[in-house]
Design an enzyme around this catalytic site. Structure first.
Site, PDB file in Angstrom:
ATOM      1  N   GLY A 118       1.531   2.998  -2.632  1.00 54.89           N
ATOM      2  CA  GLY A 118       1.166   3.869  -3.755  1.00 54.89           C
ATOM      3  C   GLY A 118       1.850   3.421  -5.038  1.00 54.89           C
ATOM      4  N   LYS A 119       2.059   2.116  -5.146  1.00 51.91           N
ATOM      5  CA  LYS A 119       2.742   1.575  -6.337  1.00 51.91           C
ATOM      6  C   LYS A 119       1.929   1.799  -7.595  1.00 51.91           C
ATOM      7  CE  LYS A 119       3.066  -2.477  -4.456  1.00 51.91           C
ATOM      8  NZ  LYS A 119       2.780  -2.179  -3.045  1.00 51.91           N
TER       9      LYS A 119
ATOM     10  N   GLY B 296      -4.326  -4.459  -4.447  1.00 51.87           N
ATOM     11  CA  GLY B 296      -5.337  -3.524  -4.933  1.00 51.87           C
ATOM     12  C   GLY B 296      -4.641  -2.234  -5.280  1.00 51.87           C
ATOM     13  N   HIS B 297      -4.567  -1.918  -6.545  1.00 52.00           N
ATOM     14  CA  HIS B 297      -3.879  -0.704  -6.979  1.00 52.00           C
ATOM     15  C   HIS B 297      -4.896   0.353  -7.370  1.00 52.00           C
ATOM     16  CE1 HIS B 297       0.009  -3.054  -8.101  1.00 52.00           C
ATOM     17  NE2 HIS B 297      -0.173  -2.909  -6.813  1.00 52.00           N
TER      18      HIS B 297
ATOM     19  N   ARG C  14      -6.218   0.592   7.813  1.00 48.07           N
ATOM     20  CA  ARG C  14      -4.786   0.299   7.869  1.00 48.07           C
ATOM     21  C   ARG C  14      -4.210   0.869   9.154  1.00 48.07           C
ATOM     22  NH1 ARG C  14      -4.031   2.303   1.764  1.00 48.07           N
ATOM     23  NH2 ARG C  14      -4.888   0.473   0.746  1.00 48.07           N
TER      24      ARG C  14
ATOM     25  N   GLN D 104       2.180  -5.942  -3.161  1.00 46.72           N
ATOM     26  CA  GLN D 104       2.504  -5.988  -1.724  1.00 46.72           C
ATOM     27  C   GLN D 104       3.838  -5.249  -1.465  1.00 46.72           C
ATOM     28  OE1 GLN D 104       1.506  -9.447  -3.005  1.00 46.72           O
ATOM     29  NE2 GLN D 104      -0.530  -8.652  -2.702  1.00 46.72           N
TER      30      GLN D 104
ATOM     31  N   ARG E 294       2.661 -29.375  -5.652  1.00 47.48           N
ATOM     32  CA  ARG E 294       2.563 -29.963  -7.011  1.00 47.48           C
ATOM     33  C   ARG E 294       1.185 -30.563  -7.309  1.00 47.48           C
ATOM     34  NH1 ARG E 294       8.098 -32.839  -5.746  1.00 47.48           N
ATOM     35  NH2 ARG E 294       6.880 -33.004  -3.852  1.00 47.48           N
TER      36      ARG E 294
ATOM     37  N   ASP F 187       0.817  -1.224   0.000  1.00 44.83           N
ATOM     38  CA  ASP F 187       0.000   0.000   0.000  1.00 44.83           C
ATOM     39  C   ASP F 187       0.847   1.269   0.000  1.00 44.83           C
ATOM     40  OD1 ASP F 187      -2.254  -1.710   0.270  1.00 44.83           O
ATOM     41  OD2 ASP F 187      -1.892  -1.794   2.427  1.00 44.83           O
TER      42      ASP F 187
ATOM     43  N   LEU G 104       3.622  12.305   0.288  1.00 48.12           N
ATOM     44  CA  LEU G 104       4.304  13.295   1.125  1.00 48.12           C
ATOM     45  C   LEU G 104       3.324  14.363   1.602  1.00 48.12           C
ATOM     46  CD1 LEU G 104       7.082  14.033   2.241  1.00 48.12           C
ATOM     47  CD2 LEU G 104       7.507  15.371   0.179  1.00 48.12           C
TER      48      LEU G 104
HETATM   49  P1  IMP Z   1      -2.722 -12.812   2.051  1.00 49.40           P
HETATM   50  O1  IMP Z   1      -1.788 -12.257   1.028  1.00 49.40           O
HETATM   51  O2  IMP Z   1      -4.169 -12.588   1.731  1.00 49.40           O
HETATM   52  O3  IMP Z   1      -2.420 -14.243   2.367  1.00 49.40           O
HETATM   53  O4  IMP Z   1      -2.495 -11.995   3.425  1.00 49.40           O
HETATM   54  C1  IMP Z   1      -1.287 -12.107   4.177  1.00 49.40           C
HETATM   55  C2  IMP Z   1      -0.899 -10.776   4.808  1.00 49.40           C
HETATM   56  O5  IMP Z   1      -0.491  -9.875   3.761  1.00 49.40           O
HETATM   57  C3  IMP Z   1      -2.031 -10.061   5.536  1.00 49.40           C
HETATM   58  O6  IMP Z   1      -1.492  -9.349   6.631  1.00 49.40           O
HETATM   59  C4  IMP Z   1      -2.570  -9.088   4.502  1.00 49.40           C
HETATM   60  O7  IMP Z   1      -3.207  -7.983   5.099  1.00 49.40           O
HETATM   61  C5  IMP Z   1      -1.277  -8.690   3.817  1.00 49.40           C
HETATM   62  N1  IMP Z   1      -1.480  -8.233   2.425  1.00 49.40           N
HETATM   63  C6  IMP Z   1      -1.724  -8.978   1.329  1.00 49.40           C
HETATM   64  N2  IMP Z   1      -1.836  -8.223   0.239  1.00 49.40           N
HETATM   65  C7  IMP Z   1      -1.632  -6.963   0.644  1.00 49.40           C
HETATM   66  C8  IMP Z   1      -1.595  -5.712  -0.051  1.00 49.40           C
HETATM   67  O8  IMP Z   1      -1.745  -5.614  -1.273  1.00 49.40           O
HETATM   68  N3  IMP Z   1      -1.360  -4.614   0.718  1.00 49.40           N
HETATM   69  C9  IMP Z   1      -1.144  -4.693   2.060  1.00 49.40           C
HETATM   70  N4  IMP Z   1      -1.166  -5.838   2.741  1.00 49.40           N
HETATM   71  C10 IMP Z   1      -1.410  -6.961   2.039  1.00 49.40           C
END
Ligand code: IMP
Length: 432
Positions: free
Chosen positions: A15-16, A40-41, A306, A225, A144, A13, A333
């Site tokens: 801001g990619k 989620g972008h 968040r 992520q 597998r 998160d 910023l």
């Molecule tokens: P999962 O990827 O759904 O298995 O979640 C594992 C951990 O990664 C959790 O703490 C989620 O909140 C975090 N997470 C997964 N994807 C994102 C993302 O795109 N942004 C922020 N946290 C994420």
């Protein structure tokens, strides 16, 4: 540098999406290499917001090739919804092509059922996953027994693999979690429809990318992520189930590691985290609430609040080491505007009273670490209209300079608002 890789330096998160969207203008191919619809972008163009969970953020530009690489896990229903949504809004450019790797693993209903069951039954540690079945899909890949896009397209292979998987997963669902079993035949019928609709997009994407590279095309590798959610290098077990570091850009798309190019680390001007796990600079006070409200820090995928805190350079420096980051894109910023005194965490004090500049691997130790802060003066003036670094308030410039000194890497871009144009561009990473 012909190619650029973008990764998050924190817990996601950062801001990619906006940065990928900006750099996509200069790229020919935009490829995602890991994760799934847990990402989620959010991109804002001319005031209109678009959120993508699976499709690379470059999709809104014309004349591009967008790739969902072999390292991504694909929920076919979500992918089709995104394609349909773009078509309905008439924003899908005519000459942009989307391809999905035939080797990408498919997220099946038993994956999210197991993900949710594990999180809610309290049998293990609660990670706070997105509940999208990401972990169980990667588990099947490593075990597998996973179903790849090419398996989904092959009626016989799909039927056989599905039946075996449903038998096994129903055992866990009914015997371990006392939940309802899944109906293999219903899943088969539903997924056959997805298979037929996705067939035109499924391809040998490694071949497409390598052919493009041979022709001198520019590639943008889009990470999802952040580094501290990396399955190997993150704050395990509070991580996602893929490698989020730049080293996976080649593996997750089927190109050699020498082609990853410049590595741009996206660093938010403060830190956030969704889900469980240690977070040394977390703020549970009015400043934390302000960061959340002003920064709209609510999950783009799950809508969860968040957790917010000060910028943690210990985390950022570790990401720089892990991914060979060559430039920083500093984001959000503007969210810091109006905070009188700003803090940057420069190290941790361990429970034994020692000073450390590295992130302890043991989550219990990390949770006990006390952040050591440097304090900087804040600024009051609105910076969202600024397009030139020299025109920023002197305290804002000092914040950027101090971050660069502590990180040991220069900034290539500073984002001062959510819009595409609300950006100070310092260097184009595609050009040397
Ligand atoms: P999962 O990827 O759904 O298995 O979640 C594992 C951990 O990664 C959790 O703490 C989620 O909140 C975090 N997470 C997964 N994807 C994102 C993302 O795109 N942004 C922020 N946290 C994420």
């Amino acid at each position: 540098m012909a190619n650029v890789t973008i990764i998050g330096t924190q817990w996601g998160d950062e801001g990619k999406g906006k940065v990928v969207d900006l750099y996509a203008q200069d790229a020919d191919v935009i490829a995602r290499f890991q994760g799934g619809n847990n990402a989620g972008h959010t991109i804002v163009i001319k005031g209109e917001q678009s959120i993508f969970h699976l499709i690379p953020s470059g999709i809104l530009h014309d004349n591009k090739i967008c790739i969902i690489g072999n390292g991504v896990v694909v929920n076919p229903k979500v992918l089709l919804q995104e394609i349909d949504g773009l078509n309905q809004r008439g924003v899908l450019p005519p000459n942009t092509k989307l391809y999905v790797s035939e080797k990408a693993h498919v997220i099946m209903p038993y994956h999210w059922r197991l993900d949710i069951a594990r999180e809610s039954h309290g049998l293990g540690k609660k990670i706070g996953t997105t509940g999208r079945g990401i972990g169980p899909t990667y588990e099947d890949k490593i075990a597998r027994v996973g179903i790849r896009m090419c398996d989904l397209l092959d009626e016989q292979v799909f039927r056989e693999k599905l039946a075996k998987n449903v038998e096994e997963k129903n055992f866990y669902l009914t015997k371990l979690f006392q939940e309802e079993p899944l109906d293999s035949e219903a899943i088969y019928r539903e997924y056959r429809i997805y298979a037929d609709r996705l067939r035109p997009y499924v391809a040998d994407t490694s071949m497409i990318m390598n052919e493009a590279i041979k022709k001198g095309k520019k590639i943008l590798f889009e990470g999802a992520q952040g580094s501290h959610l990396d399955i190997d290098h993150g704050t395990y077990p509070f991580v996602t189930s893929s490698n989020t570091v730049s080293g996976n850009a080649g593996c997750g798309t089927g190109v050699g590691p020498s082609l990853v190019g410049a590595v741009i680390g996206i660093c938010k001007a403060y830190t956030t985290r969704v889900g469980g796990g240690p977070f040394p600079t977390e703020l549970s006070d009015a400043i934390g609430d302000k960061l959340r409200e002003v920064g709209h820090e609510y999950g783009a995928t799950t809508g969860r609040k968040r957790r917010c805190g000060w910028l943690d350079i210990v985390l950022v420096r570790q990401s720089i080491r892990l991914s060979g980051i060559t430039g920083i894109a500093l984001t959000k910023l503007d969210v810091l505007t109006g905070i009188e005194k700003l803090k940057i965490c420069v190290g941790y004090r361990t429970p034994q009273g020692e000073f450390t500049e590295s992130v302890p691997s043991n989550p219990r130790l990390l949770a006990q670490c006390e952040p050591i802060y440097e304090e900087l003066e804040g600024w009051k003036d609105d910076i969202t209209k600024t397009r030139n670094i020299g025109e920023l308030p002197s305290n804002t410039r000092r914040y950027i300079e101090r971050l660069e000194e502590l990180a040991g890497v220069k900034s290539v871009l500073v984002s001062v608002g959510a819009g595409r144009e609300e950006t100070i561009v310092l260097k184009n990473p595609f050009i040397g």
